[in-house]
Design a protein around this motif. Structure first.
Motif, mmCIF file in Angstrom:
data_model
loop_
_atom_site.group_PDB
_atom_site.id
_atom_site.type_symbol
_atom_site.label_atom_id
_atom_site.label_comp_id
_atom_site.label_asym_id
_atom_site.label_seq_id
_atom_site.Cartn_x
_atom_site.Cartn_y
_atom_site.Cartn_z
ATOM 1 N N VAL A 61 81.108 57.062 -2.072
ATOM 2 C CA VAL A 61 80.866 56.802 -3.494
ATOM 3 C C VAL A 61 82.093 57.233 -4.278
ATOM 4 C CG1 VAL A 61 79.572 58.979 -3.683
ATOM 5 C CG2 VAL A 61 79.356 57.260 -5.476
ATOM 6 N N THR A 62 82.591 56.316 -5.084
ATOM 7 C CA THR A 62 83.741 56.599 -5.937
ATOM 8 C C THR A 62 83.437 56.075 -7.334
ATOM 9 O OG1 THR A 62 84.764 54.509 -5.257
ATOM 10 C CG2 THR A 62 85.447 56.485 -4.059
ATOM 11 N N ALA A 63 84.232 56.499 -8.310
ATOM 12 C CA ALA A 63 84.045 56.022 -9.684
ATOM 13 C C ALA A 63 85.354 56.194 -10.433
ATOM 14 C CB ALA A 63 82.932 56.803 -10.390
ATOM 15 N N PRO A 66 83.311 57.782 -15.620
ATOM 16 C CA PRO A 66 81.935 58.279 -15.476
ATOM 17 C C PRO A 66 80.899 57.156 -15.562
ATOM 18 C CG PRO A 66 83.184 59.710 -16.918
ATOM 19 C CD PRO A 66 84.064 58.526 -16.621
ATOM 20 N N HIS A 83 78.023 72.409 4.281
ATOM 21 C CA HIS A 83 78.588 72.487 2.933
ATOM 22 C C HIS A 83 78.904 71.128 2.314
ATOM 23 C CE1 HIS A 83 79.601 76.498 4.733
ATOM 24 N NE2 HIS A 83 78.959 76.848 3.646
ATOM 25 N N GLY A 84 78.519 70.075 3.009
ATOM 26 C CA GLY A 84 78.659 68.760 2.393
ATOM 27 C C GLY A 84 80.064 68.197 2.389
ATOM 28 N N TRP A 85 80.962 68.786 3.122
ATOM 29 C CA TRP A 85 82.313 68.221 3.148
ATOM 30 C C TRP A 85 82.290 66.878 3.866
ATOM 31 C CZ3 TRP A 85 86.442 72.587 4.264
ATOM 32 C CH2 TRP A 85 86.308 73.581 3.279
ATOM 33 N N GLU A 86 82.999 65.925 3.307
ATOM 34 C CA GLU A 86 82.964 64.562 3.826
ATOM 35 C C GLU A 86 84.171 64.306 4.717
ATOM 36 O OE1 GLU A 86 81.416 62.001 0.129
ATOM 37 O OE2 GLU A 86 82.813 63.598 -0.364
ATOM 38 N N TYR A 95 87.720 64.094 2.848
ATOM 39 C CA TYR A 95 87.953 63.342 1.619
ATOM 40 C C TYR A 95 88.860 64.112 0.674
ATOM 41 C CZ TYR A 95 87.333 61.230 -2.903
ATOM 42 O OH TYR A 95 87.583 60.643 -4.106
ATOM 43 N N PHE A 96 88.563 65.408 0.499
ATOM 44 C CA PHE A 96 89.200 66.148 -0.598
ATOM 45 C C PHE A 96 90.605 66.592 -0.272
ATOM 46 C CE2 PHE A 96 89.097 70.365 1.136
ATOM 47 C CZ PHE A 96 88.043 70.350 2.033
ATOM 48 N N GLU B 249 81.944 66.227 -16.217
ATOM 49 C CA GLU B 249 81.376 64.993 -16.748
ATOM 50 C C GLU B 249 82.404 63.859 -16.833
ATOM 51 O OE1 GLU B 249 78.085 64.531 -18.439
ATOM 52 O OE2 GLU B 249 77.370 66.584 -18.639
ATOM 53 N N GLY B 250 83.649 64.160 -16.491
ATOM 54 C CA GLY B 250 84.639 63.089 -16.399
ATOM 55 C C GLY B 250 85.356 62.771 -17.689
ATOM 56 N N ASN B 278 86.670 74.672 -7.430
ATOM 57 C CA ASN B 278 87.346 73.958 -6.342
ATOM 58 C C ASN B 278 86.527 74.008 -5.074
ATOM 59 O OD1 ASN B 278 89.392 73.434 -8.084
ATOM 60 N ND2 ASN B 278 90.996 74.464 -6.922
ATOM 61 N N TRP B 281 83.357 71.836 -5.497
ATOM 62 C CA TRP B 281 83.701 70.405 -5.616
ATOM 63 C C TRP B 281 83.873 69.761 -4.240
ATOM 64 C CZ3 TRP B 281 88.760 68.520 -4.338
ATOM 65 C CH2 TRP B 281 88.941 67.146 -4.578
ATOM 66 N N LYS B 282 84.375 70.516 -3.277
ATOM 67 C CA LYS B 282 84.608 69.942 -1.948
ATOM 68 C C LYS B 282 83.314 69.420 -1.323
ATOM 69 C CE LYS B 282 88.451 73.082 -1.160
ATOM 70 N NZ LYS B 282 88.829 74.352 -0.513
ATOM 71 N N GLY B 283 82.220 70.080 -1.632
ATOM 72 C CA GLY B 283 80.973 69.663 -1.027
ATOM 73 C C GLY B 283 80.034 68.919 -1.965
ATOM 74 N N ARG B 285 81.211 66.853 -4.618
ATOM 75 C CA ARG B 285 81.913 65.855 -5.425
ATOM 76 C C ARG B 285 81.199 64.508 -5.426
ATOM 77 N NH1 ARG B 285 83.861 60.855 -4.127
ATOM 78 N NH2 ARG B 285 83.010 60.677 -2.047
ATOM 79 N N ARG B 286 80.303 64.258 -4.452
ATOM 80 C CA ARG B 286 79.606 62.968 -4.404
ATOM 81 C C ARG B 286 78.815 62.687 -5.674
ATOM 82 N NH1 ARG B 286 79.035 60.345 0.216
ATOM 83 N NH2 ARG B 286 77.125 59.366 -0.501
ATOM 84 N N GLU B 287 78.329 63.759 -6.330
ATOM 85 C CA GLU B 287 77.522 63.509 -7.528
ATOM 86 C C GLU B 287 78.403 63.284 -8.756
ATOM 87 O OE1 GLU B 287 74.986 66.809 -8.377
ATOM 88 O OE2 GLU B 287 76.644 68.213 -8.577
ATOM 89 N N PRO B 289 81.677 61.491 -8.706
ATOM 90 C CA PRO B 289 82.776 60.859 -7.969
ATOM 91 C C PRO B 289 84.000 60.544 -8.831
ATOM 92 C CG PRO B 289 80.949 59.321 -8.257
ATOM 93 C CD PRO B 289 80.460 60.661 -8.709
ATOM 94 N N TRP B 290 83.839 60.588 -10.163
ATOM 95 C CA TRP B 290 84.999 60.377 -11.048
ATOM 96 C C TRP B 290 85.920 61.595 -11.040
ATOM 97 C CZ3 TRP B 290 79.891 59.589 -12.392
ATOM 98 C CH2 TRP B 290 79.200 60.725 -12.844
ATOM 99 N N THR B 292 88.239 63.348 -9.063
ATOM 100 C CA THR B 292 88.911 62.986 -7.819
ATOM 101 C C THR B 292 89.997 63.968 -7.408
ATOM 102 O OG1 THR B 292 90.413 61.606 -9.084
ATOM 103 C CG2 THR B 292 88.482 60.522 -8.099
ATOM 104 N N PHE B 296 90.561 72.847 -10.713
ATOM 105 C CA PHE B 296 91.552 73.758 -11.288
ATOM 106 C C PHE B 296 92.856 73.006 -11.571
ATOM 107 C CE2 PHE B 296 92.739 78.584 -10.916
ATOM 108 C CZ PHE B 296 93.260 78.547 -12.200
#
Lengths: 161, 371
Positions: A61-63, A66, A83-86, A95-96, B249-250, B278, B281-283, B285-287, B289-290, B292, B296
């Motif tokens: 998922v990317t955007a 917002p 921890h949800g790392w992709e 990903y990150f 919120e982008g 930081n 966000w690594k885990g 960030r899917r929610e 996604p803007w 990127t 920090f």
């Protein structure tokens, strides 16, 4: 034939979308069937060591802005259960931080029983019964791979703090 | 045993010699205050309807600042800066010249008037008061000293009115910033405010997130505090919430040129915030996604922080904490006139790499505000 290649299972036993962990060469390797292609990753998240094999595949998922989501079911990430790392299962890249944080990929080949009959060692030895050597087997190659870069990877070095 | 101390530079610089002893380079002060001395001061800038509205109600001043800065609190005004004749501190440009502009020999000072008009609930009166404060700032301050630049104030409860006021005075050459109280009914990162920030960016204005604000909710994250010290010492949490909101919120995807100043919010809580953001966000960030890049990194690009107040501590620890900012561009000097934080500027400068000192005292602000 290098002794670093191990026969780990029958290709037919790992359907599209399925995954399994195998012990070879003293380490656990997670093997994934992604649309008929097979990928191997060290079954250990580079962060805290969680079993990556227990992770889910979720759409990328990317955007750009917002609320305008690009929910890409054609491409999935393997998401670490802790921890949800992709991770991109094809390359091991996170990903990150595609440069600094990656899982360790292993090559998984499909070879016919006729090719590997008698190959050593591994959790599975190809049956030497004449009928079954016709089957396809999964072979994990533990030799280090040349690092790959995902097409979409951001190339800039990311600071992880 | 008494340890020798260096000269008493903790005291505000009250003359040119004290300033030269501390810092010989140029100085830009990004947070000096103008205080409206009385409602009557604004009457020349209000339509008769609103003058009558004030007088009929015997309205004297907004409630907000009274609770944020109790008049007798030692933080409200340095003794040296409290007018002997009983006038409101920081209420005229001559006082500001005598107390800060001349002794500090500033190139520029940025004037912020947190008058607390966000505690006015009647929307049209609120709009009128914002306009009056802005016109008063231009007429009575900007027009009287070329070293001054100012933040405009906004009717902070109504995005459409906020944009109208930005369009009315935001192009004035002396207006460089929009003052946004850090405590609000809704977090500034919410989408309803995107057009407001886009209007700021279009006008080249910095968003100045400043101590204060009269939110509908309680002034802490959990209920009402009992004491002034609670309000004051915990205010950084409101800044943390606002920055987190703007980042998550982008907002910076929508307004990629937006600059935000954090004024009177401290800055050494920032490394802990950045580490946490930081990491999570690594885990997560899917929610969002803007978002990127590491949060920090975004803060280092889009935010600057005033040095007042400084959470200093022992110098060796202060050095480490500054190093953890991982940027020499984030800090901008401020006296926060007339408030009294008792920051030890000599210590702050001594804890920085030399290359960071000139940036902090003037150059970061010069480029940030395009002065």
């Amino acid at each position: 034939m290098s002794t670093r290649r191990y026969v780990v299972g029958k290709a037919a036993d790992l359907a599209d979308g399925e995954k399994m962990a195998v012990e070879v060469g003293g380490r656990s390797i997670a093997i994934f069937n992604v649309e008929g292609r097979y990928y191997g990753l060290l079954n250990r998240c580079p962060h805290r060591g969680a079993d990556l094999c227990a992770g889910r595949f979720l759409p990328r998922v990317t955007a750009a802005v917002p609320g305008e989501y690009h929910y890409d079911t054609e491409h999935t990430f393997l998401v670490c259960p802790w921890h949800g790392w992709e991770f991109d299962v094809t390359t091991g890249q996170s990903y990150f931080d595609p440069v600094g944080m990656r899982g360790r990929p292993y090559k998984v080949d499909v070879e016919s029983g006729a090719t590997i009959a008698g190959m050593q060692p591994g959790p599975l030895r190809a049956e030497t019964v004449s009928v079954q050597v016709e089957d396809d087997y999964l072979v994990v190659d533990l030799r280090p791979q040349r690092p790959q870069r995902a097409q979409s990877a951001r190339t800039e070095k990311q600071e992880t703090v | 045993m008494i340890t020798p101390t260096r000269p008493a530079l903790i005291e505000p610089v009250v003359d040119r010699a004290g300033r030269e002893a501390l810092w010989t380079g140029s100085v830009i002060d990004v947070d000096v205050h103008a205080q409206v001395p009385s409602a009557e001061t604004l009457f020349p800038y209000l339509a008769q309807q609103w003058v009558d509205w004030c007088t009929e109600r015997n309205w004297k001043q907004p409630q907000g600042p009274l609770s944020h800065y109790p008049p007798n609190s030692p933080r409200t005004c340095r003794p040296q800066w409290r007018p002997a004749d009983g006038r409101t501190p920081a209420s005229d440009v001559d006082l500001l010249r005598r107390h800060v502009l001349d002794p500090w020999d500033v190139d520029r000072a940025i004037l912020n008037c947190y008058y607390g008009i966000d505690s006015i609930r009647q929307p049209d009166w609120h709009n009128a008061m914002a306009g009056a404060v802005n016109d008063w700032l231009i007429e009575e301050w900007l027009n009287k000293d070329s070293r001054l630049r100012a933040s405009m104030v906004l009717p902070a409860r109504d995005p459409a009115s906020m944009i109208r006021e930005i369009e009315r005075v935001g192009s004035h050459p002396g207006i460089v910033q929009v003052l946004l109280p850090v405590r609000t009914d809704a977090l500034w990162g919410r989408r309803m405010f995107f057009p407001v920030f886009e209007a700021m960016a279009e006008h080249g204005l910095v968003a100045g997130l400043h101590y204060g604000g009269t939110a509908d909710g309680v002034p802490s994250t959990t209920g009402y505090p009992s004491y002034f010290i609670e309000e004051y010492a915990a205010e950084w949490q409101a800044f943390g919430s606002q920055i987190t909101s703007m980042v998550a919120e982008g907002l910076f995807r929508v307004a990629p040129d937006l600059r935000v100043s954090v004024l009177e919010g401290g800055f050494l809580w920032l490394p802990a915030w950045g580490w946490r953001m930081n990491k999570d966000w690594k885990g997560l960030r899917r929610e969002v996604p803007w978002l990127t890049e590491p949060p920090f990194d975004l803060v280092r690009r889009h935010f600057r922080f005033s040095t007042a107040p400084t959470e200093a501590g022992p110098t060796p620890l202060l050095e480490k904490a500054i190093g953890w900012l991982r940027s020499e561009d984030l800090l901008m000097f401020a006296t926060d006139y007339p408030h009294a934080h008792d920051d030890d500027l000599a210590q702050l400068l001594s804890a920085m790499p030399e290359s960071m000192r000139a940036k902090t005292m003037a150059e970061n602000a010069r480029s940030w505000y395009r002065l």
